[in-house]
Structures are given as structure tokens and as C-alpha cells.
Design a protein around this motif. Structure first.
Motif, PDB file in Angstrom:
ATOM      1  N   LEU A  80      -2.620  52.342 -41.497  1.00  0.00           N
ATOM      2  CA  LEU A  80      -2.908  53.143 -40.306  1.00  0.00           C
ATOM      3  C   LEU A  80      -2.087  52.746 -39.081  1.00  0.00           C
ATOM      4  CD1 LEU A  80      -4.694  55.537 -39.604  1.00  0.00           C
ATOM      5  CD2 LEU A  80      -6.478  53.942 -38.861  1.00  0.00           C
ATOM      6  N   PRO A  81      -1.869  51.451 -38.799  1.00  0.00           N
ATOM      7  CA  PRO A  81      -1.069  51.131 -37.602  1.00  0.00           C
ATOM      8  C   PRO A  81       0.338  51.715 -37.630  1.00  0.00           C
ATOM      9  CG  PRO A  81      -2.218  49.181 -38.419  1.00  0.00           C
ATOM     10  CD  PRO A  81      -2.384  50.246 -39.459  1.00  0.00           C
ATOM     11  N   TRP A  82       0.898  51.877 -38.844  1.00  0.00           N
ATOM     12  CA  TRP A  82       2.269  52.370 -38.960  1.00  0.00           C
ATOM     13  C   TRP A  82       2.374  53.868 -38.690  1.00  0.00           C
ATOM     14  CZ3 TRP A  82       6.195  49.021 -39.231  1.00  0.00           C
ATOM     15  CH2 TRP A  82       5.907  47.707 -39.641  1.00  0.00           C
ATOM     16  N   PHE A  83       1.256  54.568 -38.633  1.00  0.00           N
ATOM     17  CA  PHE A  83       1.306  55.990 -38.323  1.00  0.00           C
ATOM     18  C   PHE A  83       1.861  56.225 -36.918  1.00  0.00           C
ATOM     19  CE2 PHE A  83      -0.761  56.352 -42.184  1.00  0.00           C
ATOM     20  CZ  PHE A  83      -1.120  57.647 -42.489  1.00  0.00           C
ATOM     21  N   GLY A  84       1.781  55.213 -36.074  1.00  0.00           N
ATOM     22  CA  GLY A  84       2.323  55.351 -34.730  1.00  0.00           C
ATOM     23  C   GLY A  84       3.827  55.554 -34.702  1.00  0.00           C
ATOM     24  N   GLY A 319      -0.436  40.581 -36.388  1.00  0.00           N
ATOM     25  CA  GLY A 319      -0.544  39.447 -37.289  1.00  0.00           C
ATOM     26  C   GLY A 319      -0.333  39.803 -38.746  1.00  0.00           C
ATOM     27  N   PHE A 320       0.632  40.686 -39.039  1.00  0.00           N
ATOM     28  CA  PHE A 320       0.892  41.060 -40.427  1.00  0.00           C
ATOM     29  C   PHE A 320       1.318  39.837 -41.230  1.00  0.00           C
ATOM     30  CE2 PHE A 320       2.206  45.430 -38.635  1.00  0.00           C
ATOM     31  CZ  PHE A 320       0.901  45.875 -38.683  1.00  0.00           C
ATOM     32  N   PRO A 327       6.714  41.459 -43.137  1.00  0.00           N
ATOM     33  CA  PRO A 327       5.273  41.739 -43.180  1.00  0.00           C
ATOM     34  C   PRO A 327       4.939  43.150 -42.697  1.00  0.00           C
ATOM     35  CG  PRO A 327       5.709  39.594 -42.201  1.00  0.00           C
ATOM     36  CD  PRO A 327       7.029  40.290 -42.308  1.00  0.00           C
ATOM     37  N   MET A 328       4.117  43.851 -43.490  1.00  0.00           N
ATOM     38  CA  MET A 328       3.723  45.214 -43.163  1.00  0.00           C
ATOM     39  C   MET A 328       2.216  45.381 -43.019  1.00  0.00           C
ATOM     40  SD  MET A 328       6.297  47.443 -45.572  1.00  0.00           S
ATOM     41  CE  MET A 328       5.727  48.959 -44.814  1.00  0.00           C
ATOM     42  N   ARG A 355       2.376  34.935 -45.370  1.00  0.00           N
ATOM     43  CA  ARG A 355       2.443  34.069 -44.195  1.00  0.00           C
ATOM     44  C   ARG A 355       1.106  33.362 -44.005  1.00  0.00           C
ATOM     45  NH1 ARG A 355       6.100  35.534 -40.060  1.00  0.00           N
ATOM     46  NH2 ARG A 355       5.138  33.819 -38.884  1.00  0.00           N
ATOM     47  N   PRO A 356       1.111  32.070 -43.601  1.00  0.00           N
ATOM     48  CA  PRO A 356      -0.156  31.384 -43.323  1.00  0.00           C
ATOM     49  C   PRO A 356      -0.770  31.904 -42.023  1.00  0.00           C
ATOM     50  CG  PRO A 356       1.681  29.842 -43.625  1.00  0.00           C
ATOM     51  CD  PRO A 356       2.268  31.204 -43.445  1.00  0.00           C
ATOM     52  N   VAL A 357      -2.103  31.911 -41.965  1.00  0.00           N
ATOM     53  CA  VAL A 357      -2.814  32.333 -40.758  1.00  0.00           C
ATOM     54  C   VAL A 357      -3.631  31.166 -40.229  1.00  0.00           C
ATOM     55  CG1 VAL A 357      -2.908  34.781 -41.375  1.00  0.00           C
ATOM     56  CG2 VAL A 357      -4.726  33.260 -42.147  1.00  0.00           C
TER      57      VAL A 357
END
Length: 363
Positions: A80-84, A319-320, A327-328, A355-357
């Protein structure tokens, strides 16, 4: 050329009607008629305007997109964030078409995207915190587990949660982390390393988590030696009281044209994990792990009703975490209950494809 011929040429050039008759260009009346026949800026780009409105409606109504057809709703929510990204594309097309209608229609997806993700554009983190926790899917194919262990230890975390460890890699991590983390527990493919004492560690096999509950909800035993164990629970003893720590690696998700988004096993495990955490007696809870899904996905509604995302509360940006090279999506999570996230961030890339969080929490 004679004087009379020059005079006739001058008259012809000065006469628009003669110019039109000779085929040199349109007359003034024709140019005016052509200008009037062209659609104005409010009539051009209606197809672009329709696409813009559809984009906004999809973002605003994503929860209403049914999952009956190839889990389409969850697939949309995952990205959803990529719809922007469609907004600047449509805006460029609208400006090229000089369509005022399309430009105005783009206000809907812009407002929709900002209402969903505008809070992630700034920073919500602040200094402080009583405890730092880190979660990392170290990757079964990780070519450098020693380097990964050293990088994680250098983070200064008080509690480390590792997922997707092979039996051979477990030995490597135990040796590399022994000095910095005197307490650890490993069951199956997941483990916890801590600077503080651990107790009451038990397996929660996420792949068969549904089967851990009998018809009346009673707990069923799980074989702690099984390599299929992908989730555990332990208690970290702090000077502020006990902290229940869950580490989970939920089932993988597959996307293909025939089945769409395949999430059945993951969804069942997420619901069962949510029920387990809901029954947790300790007030303060942290869930660390690779959940193979974003918190926008409706499949995690039950889990997010019990826990808050540290990234959404105190993170910087989206934070992908996967894939590490580009990261996507954020599928590696730190969720909490009964404690306050002060900050959340990503650690530098390791040999893993994740990726570590990290996050700091306070009482």
C-alpha cells in the motif's frame, strides 16, 4: 519581375482569404473556429482523472477489498505505501495534457496517502529508554554468520532475537555472542540472547501453533527438540520487573499468478500467536521476529489489537527490511504491550537478505 507583378504579389500576401485559397495557411476565421473546437482544460484528461479517483478510492477503501479472489486485499495492503508513486506519474501526465480536471482529481489520492502514511514522513523517536531490543532474520543462506553476530553485538542491544538459524549456524552464534550475552536460549530455528537472566523459556511452534490448543483452549505439549519450532516465549528478568519476550518466524508468503498471495499458514499462526499473547499473565510484553507480513495487512488485525508497533510509534520513516539489497516492505517487526517505545530504527545490512530492526523501550 514587373511592377504590376510585384503589386499583385503584395496584394496576395496581404489578403488572408487569398492566402487560404493558395494553400499557404489557415485563415483567421478558420483558426478561431479550430481554437473553439479544442476541448478546454476542464474537459481534457478525463481518463487520467478517472485513474486518479480510482487510486484514491483504493487507498481509502483498501480494507473493503475482498480477499476471496487470490487474497487480493492482503496483496494490496502489503504494498500500500508504494501506491503513492502513482501520484507523480499521473501528475506529470496531467500537466502534459494540460488537464485541470486530472490535477484536481489527484487531490483525492494525495489526501488518502497522507492520511495513511503522512505520520511516517517525520521522526517520532526521542532519547532515553530502559532496554534496547534487536530482531534479525539472520538467513539460512547467510555466508558470514560470524560477521553478522559481531555486528549485532556491536549494536549494544540488551536482548537479541534471531530467526532462521541452521543447526550449524547456532553453534557459530553461540560462540560469537557468548561474551556479550551470558544468557541465551535456542529452540528449533529461533533463539534469544540476553545480558539479563532468562527463565521459563518454552517453544511455540508457529507452523502448528493452532494445534497447541485443545477444544477447550488447554495448552498441548510441543517437542522442544523439533527443528520445525519457529516461535518461543521467554521471561527476561529486569530490575523493573519481568518482561515477557516472544520470538516468532511465521510462515512464508508466496505470490504467483495462479494462487495470488498464498498466506494460509501464516494467517493461522498469526491468529494463534495473538491468542497466546492475549492470555499472557505478565503485563509487559515484546514480540520480536520475522512475521512475513506488514502491519497494514488485515491478517494481523488481531495481533495489532493486542500490541503496538514500535516503528509506527517511535520510528523514522517506513523502516522497510526486505529484501535487504533494495527493501520494499517491512516484514520484520517489534511489537510491544505495557511498555513505551522511545525509538525504532534499522541496523546496517549483514550477510542476510533481511535488515535487522532495533528499538528502545521504557517502563
Amino acid at each position: 519581375m514587373t511592377t504590376s507583378e510585384q503589386d499583385r504579389t503584395t496584394v496576395r500576401d496581404a489578403d488572408p482569404a487569398r492566402t487560404e485559397e493558395d494553400g499557404a495557411g489557415p485563415s483567421r476565421p478558420r483558426r478561431a473556429l479550430h481554437a473553439l473546437s479544442r476541448p478546454g482544460p476542464w474537459r481534457r484528461g478525463r481518463v487520467l482523472a478517472a485513474f486518479a479517483l480510482l487510486l484514491g478510492l483504493v487507498m481509502l477503501s483498501h480494507a473493503r477489498i475482498p480477499n476471496g479472489f487470490k487474497n487480493l486485499g492482503s496483496l494490496v495492503e502489503t504494498f500500500l505505501p508504494w501506491f503513492g508513486l502513482f501520484v507523480p506519474v499521473l501528475l506529470a501526465a496531467a500537466l502534459w495534457r494540460r488537464s485541470a480536471t486530472a490535477v484536481v482529481a489527484l487531490l483525492l489520492p494525495v489526501v488518502a496517502w497522507l492520511s495513511l502514511f503522512g505520520g511516517l514522513l517525520g521522526t517520532s523517536s526521542h532519547a532515553g529508554g530502559d532496554l534496547t531490543v534487536v530482531s534479525h532474520n539472520v538467513g539460512a543462506e547467510n555466508p558470514d554468520p560470524i560477521g553478522t553476530a559481531r555486528a549485532l553485538a556491536a549494536s549494544g542491544a540488551d536482548v537479541l532475537a534471531l530467526e532462521e538459524m541452521t543447526p550449524k549456524a547456532v553453534v557459530t552464534y553461540e560462540r560469537a555472542l557468548a561474551t556479550a550475552y551470558p544468557h541465551h536460549a535456542v529452540l528449533g530455528t529461533v533463539g534469544v540472547w540476553s545480558k539479563l537472566p532468562l527463565s521459563h523459556t518454552e517453544p511455540l511452534d508457529a507452523s502448528v501453533l493452532q494445534g497447541m490448543f485443545g477444544p477447550l483452549g488447554e495448552r498441548q505439549p510441543v517437542d522442544a527438540s523439533s527443528d520445525s519450532i519457529r516461535a518461543i516465549r521467554t521471561t527476561v528478568t529486569t530490575d523493573r520487573g519481568p518482561l515477557a519476550v516472544y520470538v516468532a518466524h511465521l510462515g512464508s508468503v508466496r505470490v504467483n499468478p495462479r494462487a495470488g498471495l498464498s498466506t494460509g499458514q501464516r494467517n493461522a499462526a498469526a491468529d494463534a500467536l495473538a491468542r497466546t499473547i492475549a492470555d499472557e499473565k505478565i503485563e509487559r510484553v515484546v514480540l520480536l521476529g520475522d512475521l512475513n507480513g506488514t502491519m497494514d495487512d488485515r491478517a494481523f488485525d488481531r495481533l495489532t489489537s493486542e500490541l503496538d508497533s514500535a516503528q509506527e510509534v517511535a520510528g523514522d520513516g517506513f523502516g522497510f527490511t526486505w529484501p535487504a539489497a533494495f527493501p520494499m516492505v517491512r516484514i520484520d517487526q517489534i511489537l510491544v504491550r505495557g511498555v513505551t517505545p522511545d525509538s525504532a530504527w534499522l541496523l546496517p545490512r549483514t550477510g542476510s537478505d533481511h535488515r535487522p530492526v532495533a528499538a528502545t523501550i521504557s517502563w
